[in-house]
Write an enzyme that holds these catalytic residues in place. Structure first.
Site, PDB file in Angstrom:
ATOM      1  N   GLU B  29       0.905  -1.182   0.044  1.00 16.68           N
ATOM      2  CA  GLU B  29      -0.042  -0.019  -0.044  1.00 16.68           C
ATOM      3  C   GLU B  29       0.897   1.351  -0.086  1.00 16.68           C
ATOM      4  O   GLU B  29       1.586   1.431   1.047  1.00 16.68           O
ATOM      5  CB  GLU B  29      -1.003   0.068   1.272  1.00 16.68           C
ATOM      6  CG  GLU B  29      -1.989  -1.210   0.992  1.00 16.68           C
ATOM      7  CD  GLU B  29      -2.470  -1.659   2.509  1.00 16.68           C
ATOM      8  OE1 GLU B  29      -2.203  -0.849   3.669  1.00 16.68           O
ATOM      9  OE2 GLU B  29      -3.103  -2.721   2.392  1.00 16.68           O
ATOM     10  N   GLU B  60      -4.965  -6.113   2.356  1.00 10.21           N
ATOM     11  CA  GLU B  60      -3.675  -7.116   2.926  1.00 10.21           C
ATOM     12  C   GLU B  60      -3.599  -8.509   2.871  1.00 10.21           C
ATOM     13  O   GLU B  60      -2.455  -9.279   2.480  1.00 10.21           O
ATOM     14  CB  GLU B  60      -3.693  -6.847   4.302  1.00 10.21           C
ATOM     15  CG  GLU B  60      -3.161  -5.576   4.805  1.00 10.21           C
ATOM     16  CD  GLU B  60      -4.246  -4.569   4.791  1.00 10.21           C
ATOM     17  OE1 GLU B  60      -5.508  -4.954   4.576  1.00 10.21           O
ATOM     18  OE2 GLU B  60      -3.938  -3.377   5.182  1.00 10.21           O
ATOM     19  N   PHE B  83       1.147  -1.635   8.253  1.00  9.97           N
ATOM     20  CA  PHE B  83       1.371  -1.934   9.805  1.00  9.97           C
ATOM     21  C   PHE B  83       1.257  -3.321  10.199  1.00  9.97           C
ATOM     22  O   PHE B  83       0.495  -4.005   9.668  1.00  9.97           O
ATOM     23  CB  PHE B  83       0.542  -1.015  10.517  1.00  9.97           C
ATOM     24  CG  PHE B  83       0.489   0.637  10.638  1.00  9.97           C
ATOM     25  CD1 PHE B  83       1.131   1.266  11.716  1.00  9.97           C
ATOM     26  CD2 PHE B  83      -0.058   1.211   9.434  1.00  9.97           C
ATOM     27  CE1 PHE B  83       1.123   2.534  11.792  1.00  9.97           C
ATOM     28  CE2 PHE B  83       0.106   2.737   9.588  1.00  9.97           C
ATOM     29  CZ  PHE B  83       0.746   3.489  10.627  1.00  9.97           C
ATOM     30  N   ASP B  85       0.187  -4.552  12.567  1.00  5.63           N
ATOM     31  CA  ASP B  85      -1.313  -4.713  13.048  1.00  5.63           C
ATOM     32  C   ASP B  85      -2.134  -5.104  11.950  1.00  5.63           C
ATOM     33  O   ASP B  85      -3.205  -5.860  12.201  1.00  5.63           O
ATOM     34  CB  ASP B  85      -1.879  -3.506  13.604  1.00  5.63           C
ATOM     35  CG  ASP B  85      -0.876  -2.715  14.798  1.00  5.63           C
ATOM     36  OD1 ASP B  85      -1.317  -2.659  15.540  1.00  5.63           O
ATOM     37  OD2 ASP B  85       0.143  -2.068  14.106  1.00  5.63           O
ATOM     38  N   PHE B  86      -1.910  -4.988  10.756  1.00  6.63           N
ATOM     39  CA  PHE B  86      -2.873  -5.325   9.570  1.00  6.63           C
ATOM     40  C   PHE B  86      -2.572  -6.788   9.179  1.00  6.63           C
ATOM     41  O   PHE B  86      -3.322  -7.455   8.300  1.00  6.63           O
ATOM     42  CB  PHE B  86      -2.657  -4.450   8.400  1.00  6.63           C
ATOM     43  CG  PHE B  86      -2.992  -2.762   8.712  1.00  6.63           C
ATOM     44  CD1 PHE B  86      -3.541  -2.488   9.834  1.00  6.63           C
ATOM     45  CD2 PHE B  86      -2.321  -1.875   7.911  1.00  6.63           C
ATOM     46  CE1 PHE B  86      -3.598  -1.143  10.024  1.00  6.63           C
ATOM     47  CE2 PHE B  86      -2.628  -0.612   8.068  1.00  6.63           C
ATOM     48  CZ  PHE B  86      -3.213  -0.213   9.382  1.00  6.63           C
ATOM     49  N   HIS B 129      -2.515   0.560  15.771  1.00  8.71           N
ATOM     50  CA  HIS B 129      -1.355   0.924  15.206  1.00  8.71           C
ATOM     51  C   HIS B 129       0.218   0.862  15.903  1.00  8.71           C
ATOM     52  O   HIS B 129       1.011   1.469  15.471  1.00  8.71           O
ATOM     53  CB  HIS B 129      -1.449   2.153  14.371  1.00  8.71           C
ATOM     54  CG  HIS B 129      -2.759   2.432  13.396  1.00  8.71           C
ATOM     55  ND1 HIS B 129      -4.055   2.177  13.680  1.00  8.71           N
ATOM     56  CD2 HIS B 129      -2.613   2.476  11.915  1.00  8.71           C
ATOM     57  CE1 HIS B 129      -4.649   2.497  12.643  1.00  8.71           C
ATOM     58  NE2 HIS B 129      -3.898   2.503  11.473  1.00  8.71           N
TER      59      HIS B 129
END
Lengths: 328, 323
Positions: B29, B60, B83, B85-86, B129
């Protein structure tokens, strides 16, 4: 439709190989010689056969948990497939994958898959690699109707479309996601309508008509080879067996299976071949006997092979690291 | 010798391999013209073009899935998640596909792919994040896990990661991106499974990686003023893990503090502690001490975030508690 008699004969042999392999796998499961989860393709043979008849050895496919048919149609070796079902070291996966994970990189088979919908994204990756290397290969992505409710379907079709990747999405709509009928799992009857959301062609064909599948996929393959992007093709079909062997299929309405057995793709193909002088009755009998022998040979090969050595469990996790074993 | 930021180290590592090998490419991204959310790929679009530094939709799952598929078909993709987190969105593609394909296919396929995973707190980015999720990926057989602490290591480990024929999780720390450090004129690939002794010492061993290596060095400085000699080890790669360097240090100090930024419960520091307990127990003169974040999501307010995340003071306190 341009198709030679030789192609038709090859497709017929593929149909028989799938039907007989699966029928034997069913019996072997019942006899306890084959274990694990086994999802059979009986009744859906025309889809894999018609689609893969358009492919070269260097084209790719991704498959599903119900993958035997795709693998046979793409040129997989019955011996190594059967040996894998028997958990033997000579199997395609050396006994580490089983029915749901058969792959053959030399034939462009990027694997059957135990996760519903996982193949969509892998197929897009194959399409990306093809586009990146600027070849005219394609990737056919096989999947079921229920997998089109996974997020991977949306992500994959969106990316394939926006990047114009050479991927042909072939949906085998067999009417069920495990036990849940299509009417209960999605509010559409034709999966192909979803193509419009991605601005790609979407077509629905009779998945029990091998020539209809061959033609539709052929057109999509030829577009993809020319860099004209992906197509979604829905093939309406039906699985004769349960979701897996052992499934009592209590969810099926009475008479549904019988209706579909009447649409068996193999006699339909034989009828066409006889009527068009492609094959004689005697040749049909010989072909059947030949394929019976192939299945028998595969079974003997599997029976006679050894179980994998315990140390092999520690290998192939990485290319360069062998994991630690245990002392017993 | 020159100074380089951590982000530049990562960028140089990728760029060197991309110049060498046309099969290496970066996608994710906003990695293109935008240069990545943290500027890590700044300028790479201009050098390599849009096919090799390619923007993806915000998807993702297919970013990781396409890395798997393209690696299986002979490319060497570098996939960036904005991130770590994703990763939750693409977890199936990583855990059930990338990590398992080679094994389940009987070793007949290889997946040379790098997934870049920026993580860590300290930026008031709040709980979606700011996570440190390296234990999740280190738990999965089939993945390798790298976590550099400085520009030179980021550069050298990236060279190795791209050369590796297996899926490599390249953990990056967002706070470190702008931190400058010395980089040799000619950077060589750094082998996985080789820890770095950042500072030699005799009293207590502090084992860490990523941003906490900097905290550990600060703590060692503070403690040295009290005459306490700390040995600081940067493991650099979580798997493969260099146990030998840790055990060798313990045979000298007999005391250990293990530090990471992860929520402490189920953290990778627990894996290191258990290896010490199982294989090096008789070298210990004191209990193993672990430091992590508190077991909460990472909060937004700066004072709360600072309270939840570990820092050098926590290391100082832990080291002193062992003496």
């Amino acid at each position: 439709m341009k198709i030679t008699n030789e192609q038709v004969n090859n497709m017929y042999e593929t149909m028989l190989k799938i039907r007989k392999f699966e029928t034997r796998a069913k019996d072997l499961f019942a006899e306890g010689k084959v274990g694990g989860f086994v999802h059979l393709y009986i009744g859906e043979e025309a889809v894999a056969t018609g689609a893969c008849a358009n492919l070269r050895d260097d084209d790719y496919i991704t498959s599903t948990h119900r993958g035997h048919g795709h693998i046979i149609a793409k040129g997989g070796d019955l011996k190594y497939m059967m040996a894998e079902l028997f958990q033997k070291e000579t199997g395609y996966c050396k006994g580490k994958g089983g029915s749901m994970h058969i792959a053959d990189a030399t034939k462009g088979i990027l694997g059957a898959n135990g996760i519903v919908g996982a193949g969509h994204n892998i197929a897009v990756g194959a399409g990306l690699a093809i586009q990146y290397k600027k070849t005219d290969q394609v990737c056919v992505c096989f999947f079921g109707d229920a997998s089109t409710n996974q997020s991977t379907f949306h992500e994959a079709l969106n990316l394939a479309s926006v990047w114009k990747l050479p991927v042909i999405f072939v949906c085998e709509n067999n009417g069920y996601g495990i036990s849940v009928s299509q009417a209960r799992h999605q509010a559409i009857t034709d999966v192909s309508v979803r193509a419009s959301a991605y601005n790609m062609p979407g077509v629905t064909v009779d998945g029990n008509d091998v020539f209809a599948v061959y033609e539709a996929v052929g057109e999509a393959v030829s577009k993809a080879r020319k860099g004209q992007g992906p197509t979604l093709i829905e093939c309406k079909t039906y699985r004769w067996r349960g979701h897996f062997e052992g499934d009592p299929t209590v969810y099926r309405p009475e008479g549904e299976l019988e209706t579909w057995i009447k649409k068996d793709p193999i006699p339909r193909m034989e009828k066409y071949m006889l009527e068009n002088g492609v094959i004689t009755k005697a040749e049909i009998d010989k072909e059947n006997a030949d394929v019976d022998n192939m299945i028998k040979e595969a079974e003997v090969f599997a029976e006679e092979s050894s179980m994998p050595a315990l140390e092999s469990a520690l290998e192939d996790v990485y290319t360069d690291i062998v994991e630690e074993g245990r002392v017993r | 010798m020159r100074k380089m930021t951590y982000a530049e180290g990562i960028r140089e590592g990728m760029s060197v391999k991309m110049r060498e090998n046309p099969d290496v490419f970066l996608f994710g991204e906003d990695v293109g013209k935008f240069g990545g959310c943290f500027g890590v790929s700044a300028g790479m679009f201009d050098e390599f073009g849009e096919m090799r530094v390619r923007d993806t939709p915000i998807s993702e799952g297919v970013i990781i899935g396409a890395a798997v598929g393209s690696a299986a078909c002979g490319l060497r993709p570098i996939a960036e998640l904005m991130f770590v987190d994703f990763l939750t969105v693409g977890m199936d593609q990583l855990v059930n596909q990338a990590a398992k394909m080679r094994y389940m296919f009987g070793g007949k396929i290889k997946l040379p792919m790098v997934v870049r995973l920026p993580g860590g707190g300290g930026a008031s980015a709040a709980a979606q994040h700011s996570q440190s999720l390296e234990a999740w990926v280190a738990h999965v057989p089939g993945l390798k896990v790298v976590y550099p602490s400085n520009a030179q290591d980021a550069y050298g480990l990236m060279l190795t990661a791209i050369e590796d024929d297996n899926p490599v999780m390249f953990m990056e720390n967002k706070i470190l991106y702008s931190v400058k450090s010395d980089v040799e004129d000619e950077v060589k690939p750094i082998s996985f499974g080789k820890a770095a002794i950042k500072k030699e010492g005799t009293d207590v061993t502090v084992v860490s990686y990523g941003r906490q290596v900097l905290d550990s060095m600060k703590a060692a400085d503070i403690l040295s003023k009290d005459g306490i000699s700390v040995e600081v080890i940067d493991i650099r790669t979580l798997f493969p893990l260099d146990k030998e360097t840790i055990f060798k240090s313990l045979s000298k100090t007999h005391k250990v503090v293990i530090v990471s930024e992860e929520a402490k419960r189920g953290a990778f520091t627990g894996e290191i502690a258990s290896l010490i307990a199982e294989e090096c127990f008789f070298e210990l003169d004191a209990p193993v001490r672990r430091i992590g974040a508190l077991n909460t999501p990472v909060p937004f307010a700066t004072n709360l975030e600072n309270y939840v995340l570990p820092n050098e003071q926590d290391i100082v306190i832990a080291v002193k508690s062992l003496l």
